[in-house]
Write a protein that holds these residues in place. Structure first.
Motif, short mmCIF file in Angstrom:
data_model
loop_
_atom_site.label_atom_id
_atom_site.label_comp_id
_atom_site.label_asym_id
_atom_site.label_seq_id
_atom_site.Cartn_x
_atom_site.Cartn_y
_atom_site.Cartn_z
N UNK A 8 0.84 -1.20 0.00
CA UNK A 8 0.00 0.00 0.00
C UNK A 8 0.88 1.25 0.00
N UNK A 9 0.66 2.11 -0.99
CA UNK A 9 1.34 3.40 -0.99
C UNK A 9 0.52 4.34 -0.10
N UNK A 10 1.11 4.83 0.96
CA UNK A 10 0.38 5.59 1.96
C UNK A 10 0.16 7.04 1.52
N UNK A 11 -0.63 7.20 0.46
CA UNK A 11 -0.94 8.54 -0.04
C UNK A 11 -2.27 8.50 -0.78
N UNK A 34 -4.15 4.70 -0.80
CA UNK A 34 -5.22 4.91 0.17
C UNK A 34 -6.58 5.16 -0.48
N UNK A 35 -6.58 5.52 -1.77
CA UNK A 35 -7.85 5.69 -2.47
C UNK A 35 -8.59 4.36 -2.65
N UNK A 36 -7.87 3.24 -2.49
CA UNK A 36 -8.48 1.92 -2.64
C UNK A 36 -9.13 1.43 -1.35
N UNK A 37 -9.04 2.21 -0.29
CA UNK A 37 -9.58 1.80 1.00
C UNK A 37 -10.59 2.83 1.50
N UNK A 40 -9.54 6.13 6.69
CA UNK A 40 -8.70 5.71 7.81
C UNK A 40 -8.21 6.99 8.50
N UNK A 41 -7.85 6.89 9.77
CA UNK A 41 -7.40 8.10 10.48
C UNK A 41 -6.22 8.77 9.79
N UNK A 42 -6.15 10.08 9.92
CA UNK A 42 -5.03 10.83 9.37
C UNK A 42 -3.82 10.70 10.29
N UNK A 43 -2.64 10.64 9.70
CA UNK A 43 -1.40 10.64 10.49
C UNK A 43 -0.96 12.07 10.69
N UNK A 44 -0.61 12.42 11.92
CA UNK A 44 -0.08 13.76 12.17
C UNK A 44 1.40 13.76 11.82
N UNK A 45 1.75 14.51 10.77
CA UNK A 45 3.14 14.54 10.32
C UNK A 45 3.90 15.58 11.14
N UNK A 61 0.16 3.25 8.61
CA UNK A 61 -0.69 2.66 7.57
C UNK A 61 -0.61 1.14 7.60
N UNK A 62 0.59 0.61 7.80
CA UNK A 62 0.75 -0.85 7.86
C UNK A 62 -0.02 -1.45 9.03
N UNK A 63 0.03 -0.78 10.18
CA UNK A 63 -0.69 -1.28 11.36
C UNK A 63 -2.20 -1.22 11.16
N UNK A 64 -2.69 -0.09 10.64
CA UNK A 64 -4.13 0.11 10.47
C UNK A 64 -4.71 -0.88 9.46
N UNK A 65 -4.02 -1.09 8.33
CA UNK A 65 -4.55 -1.93 7.26
C UNK A 65 -4.08 -3.38 7.34
N UNK A 66 -3.04 -3.64 8.18
CA UNK A 66 -2.53 -5.00 8.29
C UNK A 66 -1.78 -5.45 7.05
#
Length: 221
Positions: A8-11, A34-37, A40-45, A61-66
């Motif tokens: 998953x590309x986290x964008x 992320x458009x394919x899901x 999901x919560x936003x990450x605070x950068x 992203x890896x943790x949230x989506x597994x």
């Protein structure tokens, strides 16, 4: 034959996704973004470096989506501004700033400044749900022009001039830009090792499954 790995590309930035997908298209990996899901919560950068932010986005992203996730954090460092906008590149003119607003602010801050040297930096992080990650980096040196040029690309591309080609990033084709850009360099470093990366991902996922299996066995006893 082993099942394909989903990465998953986290964008949600489709331009960024296209660049990454194009460079990794020849590998046995199913690439999504992320458009394919669903939402999901936003990450605070809020990291102080590109490395911190890239890892934070990838591991979250890896943790949230597994699923294994790839994230990049990139930005523009302008010499005369002491390295700004740096990690604030996407939010230079404010939290929800558009590319045009960020570019306008940069031009205002550089008005009358002779030293236009700048560089784009990119850090790529690939993380698995357990938190382990690999990191790749790329840098591209250039200059900031005095007004936007070109219609391609995104972000600061219309202002970032690359002397060897005599064009801004926004005046280049995607192929030209990918050959010299910070993200292109980081991705080629990744691509050159991607067979090993896939082996690494499979090993980490297998370890994860084994640990979960042990936990489930323990819960049943």
């Amino acid at each position: 034959m082993s099942e394909p790995i989903i990465l998953v590309i986290a964008t949600r930035n489709r331009g960024k996704s296209r660049e990454i997908k194009a460079l990794l298209k020849d590998f046995p990996v199913e690439i999504r973004d992320l458009n394919d899901f669903g939402p999901i919560p936003e990450v605070e950068e809020d990291g102080k470096t590109f490395e911190e932010n890239a890892y934070k986005k990838a591991s979250f992203t890896a943790r949230i989506l597994g699923l294994p996730a790839l994230a990049d954090d990139s930005g523009l460092e302008v010499e005369a501004l002491g390295g700004r906008p740096g990690v604030m590149s996407a939010r230079f003119a404010g939290p929800n700033a558009t590319d045009e607003e960020n570019n306008a602010k940069l031009l205002r801050e550089l008005e009358g400044v002779e030293n236009r040297r700048a560089r784009f930096c990119c850090v790529i992080s690939i993380a698995v749900p357990t938190g382990f990650a690999l990191t790749y980096e790329g840098v591209c040196e250039g200059e900031i022009v005095t007004e936007p040029r070109g219609r391609n690309g995104f972000g600061y591309d219309p202002l970032f001039y690359y002397p060897p080609l005599g064009k801004t990033f926004a005046e280049m084709t995607m192929e030209e830009k990918s050959a010299v850009s910070h993200r292109g360099k980081a991705l080629r470093e990744l691509r050159d090792e991607f067979d090993k990366v896939l082996v690494w991902i499979r090993q980490r996922l297998e370890e994860e499954r084994r640990i979960l299996g042990l936990i489930h066995d323990h819960d049943r006893t």
